[in-house]
Design an enzyme around this catalytic site. Structure first.
Site, PDB file in Angstrom:
ATOM      1  N   HIS A  96      31.735 -15.842  -1.874  1.00 56.30           N
ATOM      2  CA  HIS A  96      32.721 -16.500  -2.730  1.00 56.30           C
ATOM      3  C   HIS A  96      33.931 -15.591  -2.968  1.00 56.30           C
ATOM      4  O   HIS A  96      34.989 -16.060  -3.400  1.00 56.30           O
ATOM      5  CB  HIS A  96      32.079 -16.874  -4.072  1.00 56.30           C
ATOM      6  CG  HIS A  96      32.840 -17.920  -4.811  1.00 56.30           C
ATOM      7  ND1 HIS A  96      32.425 -18.434  -6.025  1.00 56.30           N
ATOM      8  CD2 HIS A  96      33.998 -18.572  -4.537  1.00 56.30           C
ATOM      9  CE1 HIS A  96      33.284 -19.336  -6.458  1.00 56.30           C
ATOM     10  NE2 HIS A  96      34.254 -19.436  -5.570  1.00 56.30           N
TER      11      HIS A  96
ATOM     12  N   ASP B 188      12.350  -6.845   4.201  1.00 53.71           N
ATOM     13  CA  ASP B 188      13.464  -7.062   3.272  1.00 53.71           C
ATOM     14  C   ASP B 188      13.273  -8.387   2.534  1.00 53.71           C
ATOM     15  O   ASP B 188      13.008  -9.425   3.146  1.00 53.71           O
ATOM     16  CB  ASP B 188      14.784  -7.091   4.056  1.00 53.71           C
ATOM     17  CG  ASP B 188      16.002  -6.852   3.178  1.00 53.71           C
ATOM     18  OD1 ASP B 188      15.859  -6.915   1.950  1.00 53.71           O
ATOM     19  OD2 ASP B 188      17.081  -6.611   3.739  1.00 53.71           O
TER      20      ASP B 188
ATOM     21  N   LEU C 288      18.356  -2.213   4.013  1.00 50.66           N
ATOM     22  CA  LEU C 288      17.377  -2.702   4.987  1.00 50.66           C
ATOM     23  C   LEU C 288      18.007  -3.776   5.864  1.00 50.66           C
ATOM     24  O   LEU C 288      18.632  -4.705   5.369  1.00 50.66           O
ATOM     25  CB  LEU C 288      16.152  -3.275   4.265  1.00 50.66           C
ATOM     26  CG  LEU C 288      15.189  -2.264   3.632  1.00 50.66           C
ATOM     27  CD1 LEU C 288      14.109  -2.992   2.856  1.00 50.66           C
ATOM     28  CD2 LEU C 288      14.575  -1.382   4.707  1.00 50.66           C
TER      29      LEU C 288
ATOM     30  N   ASP D  92      25.492  -1.016  11.903  1.00 55.03           N
ATOM     31  CA  ASP D  92      25.410  -0.497  10.545  1.00 55.03           C
ATOM     32  C   ASP D  92      26.590  -1.034   9.732  1.00 55.03           C
ATOM     33  O   ASP D  92      27.746  -0.803  10.106  1.00 55.03           O
ATOM     34  CB  ASP D  92      25.446   1.030  10.581  1.00 55.03           C
ATOM     35  CG  ASP D  92      25.508   1.639   9.198  1.00 55.03           C
ATOM     36  OD1 ASP D  92      24.950   1.035   8.255  1.00 55.03           O
ATOM     37  OD2 ASP D  92      26.125   2.709   9.049  1.00 55.03           O
TER      38      ASP D  92
ATOM     39  N   MET E 230      29.503 -14.764  -5.280  1.00 53.70           N
ATOM     40  CA  MET E 230      28.824 -15.428  -6.387  1.00 53.70           C
ATOM     41  C   MET E 230      27.585 -14.618  -6.793  1.00 53.70           C
ATOM     42  O   MET E 230      26.873 -14.095  -5.941  1.00 53.70           O
ATOM     43  CB  MET E 230      28.407 -16.839  -5.975  1.00 53.70           C
ATOM     44  CG  MET E 230      27.733 -17.644  -7.057  1.00 53.70           C
ATOM     45  SD  MET E 230      27.342 -19.335  -6.520  1.00 53.70           S
ATOM     46  CE  MET E 230      28.971 -20.099  -6.565  1.00 53.70           C
TER      47      MET E 230
ATOM     48  N   GLN F 127      22.875  -4.940   1.849  1.00 58.25           N
ATOM     49  CA  GLN F 127      21.761  -5.160   0.934  1.00 58.25           C
ATOM     50  C   GLN F 127      20.602  -5.827   1.682  1.00 58.25           C
ATOM     51  O   GLN F 127      20.798  -6.411   2.743  1.00 58.25           O
ATOM     52  CB  GLN F 127      22.212  -6.051  -0.240  1.00 58.25           C
ATOM     53  CG  GLN F 127      23.253  -5.452  -1.144  1.00 58.25           C
ATOM     54  CD  GLN F 127      22.699  -4.347  -2.028  1.00 58.25           C
ATOM     55  OE1 GLN F 127      21.508  -4.021  -1.993  1.00 58.25           O
ATOM     56  NE2 GLN F 127      23.585  -3.766  -2.829  1.00 58.25           N
TER      57      GLN F 127
ATOM     58  N   ASP G 237      22.812  -8.715   4.226  1.00 58.47           N
ATOM     59  CA  ASP G 237      23.083  -7.601   5.141  1.00 58.47           C
ATOM     60  C   ASP G 237      24.580  -7.331   5.249  1.00 58.47           C
ATOM     61  O   ASP G 237      25.002  -6.200   5.500  1.00 58.47           O
ATOM     62  CB  ASP G 237      22.560  -7.911   6.550  1.00 58.47           C
ATOM     63  CG  ASP G 237      21.044  -7.985   6.620  1.00 58.47           C
ATOM     64  OD1 ASP G 237      20.373  -7.335   5.792  1.00 58.47           O
ATOM     65  OD2 ASP G 237      20.538  -8.706   7.499  1.00 58.47           O
TER      66      ASP G 237
END
Length: 324
Positions: free
Chosen positions: A120, A249, A300, A307, A49, A296, A292
């Site tokens: 979503h 972040d 960070l 990772d 979304m 995003q 994350d």
């Protein structure tokens, strides 16, 4: 033709129904460094979304799947990023995705695709598998609210408590939806925008109805695993249960929404660990919050967390080893 940081992007128009044209998938290609992520079938990503493929242009442009798709392409994957309405029902988004999947199949000659959906995007890919299972080799859901999200219910409760707010709030969020499409260089009118339908789809009640219609991979019991393989489709999921994973972040704001879910316990800020359960669980305890999970904002995250780019690469290899 637009340029990605690490390759070229091909954009085609596809007609969904007869009411509007939606932008079809964008392919990321680059010179292979390895074949570690070279799956048998193309991988099609579906955003969540308020999501997008890419906003802005180089050098300031940002991909939704930050650094993930280019890395997969470098490692041999045939990767596509789909674009659907930022805010709408799971069925509308799913129908948009279905037409793009059909286009990927037509363009690549592959009989099937591997679907990956975040948030979503999870119910969105499930719609495709529900109506055209023969086109889907696997589904992977990341941080997806299969049982719904109390955050959606909270928003709907505010609407019910103060109905006068419904029209202005819906208008504002629909405007945001149009702005996201416009920021990608597209005509907002070419996509349907319905934020209220999106909230209803991700509510607890709306998700229960959706699960009855499209049950593939969904657990039968609360917080258990769903079927690993169903109707020939392999199902996987992983999710985070972190909120403030890096104080620098901006997505640390998810700590606030996390308090609406199970008293702030075991959720990524928008989706609970149990709601994210789908098919075979790869990990359900990652120190990631909801953003994350797609690397995003701008990569960070906690220095102690895996990772995301590497995790997606490993998952593509998992699909490859499975013959998918």
């Amino acid at each position: 033709m637009r340029k990605f940081i690490l390759g070229t992007c091909l954009s085609f128009a596809c007609l969904i129904g007869t009411s509007y044209a939606a932008t079809a998938p964008e392919q990321v290609t680059s010179k292979f460094q390895t074949t570690y992520a070279k799956t048998q079938y193309p991988i099609v990503f579906s955003h969540g979304m308020s999501g997008f493929i890419r906003i802005g242009t180089d050098p300031l442009g940002v991909d939704y799947w930050y650094q993930i798709l280019p890395d997969l392409a470098r490692n041999g994957a045939n990767v596509w990023a789909s674009r659907v309405s930022p805010f709408n029902s799971s069925e509308i988004r799913g129908e948009q995705l279905l037409h793009q999947v059909e286009e990927v199949i037509a363009l690549t000659g592959s009989p099937k695709v591997n679907l990956i959906g975040h948030s979503h995007g999870g119910p969105t890919i499930r719609y495709v598998a529900g109506v055209r299972p023969e086109l889907v080799a696997s589904m992977t859901a990341i941080g997806a609210p299969h049982q719904g999200s109390p955050v959606s219910d909270f928003i709907l409760k505010i609407r019910d408590t103060a109905p006068i707010l419904e029209t202005p709030i819906v208008a504002v969020v629909n405007l945001l939806s149009k702005a996201i499409i416009w920021a990608q260089g597209l005509d907002p009118v070419s996509f349907p925008h319905d934020s209220l339908a999106g909230a209803n789809s991700l509510s607890l009640a709306g998700s229960a109805i959706f699960n009855q219609k499209y049950p593939i991979g969904v657990p039968q019991n609360s917080c258990s695993e769903g079927l690993y393989r169903e109707q020939g489709i392999y199902n996987y999921s992983f999710t985070g249960i972190g909120t403030v994973t890096n104080p620098l972040d901006v997505d640390s704001a998810l700590k606030i929404t996390s308090l609406l879910i199970d008293g702030g316990q075991e959720n990524d800020g928008l989706v609970s660990r149990c709601s994210a359960k789908f098919g075979k669980t790869i990990r359900d305890d990652l120190n990631w919050n909801h953003l994350d999970e797609v690397n995003q904002v701008l990569g960070l995250k906690s220095v102690f967390a895996p990772d995301p780019v590497s995790m997606y690469r490993q998952h593509a290899n998992r699909l490859k080893q499975q013959g998918l």
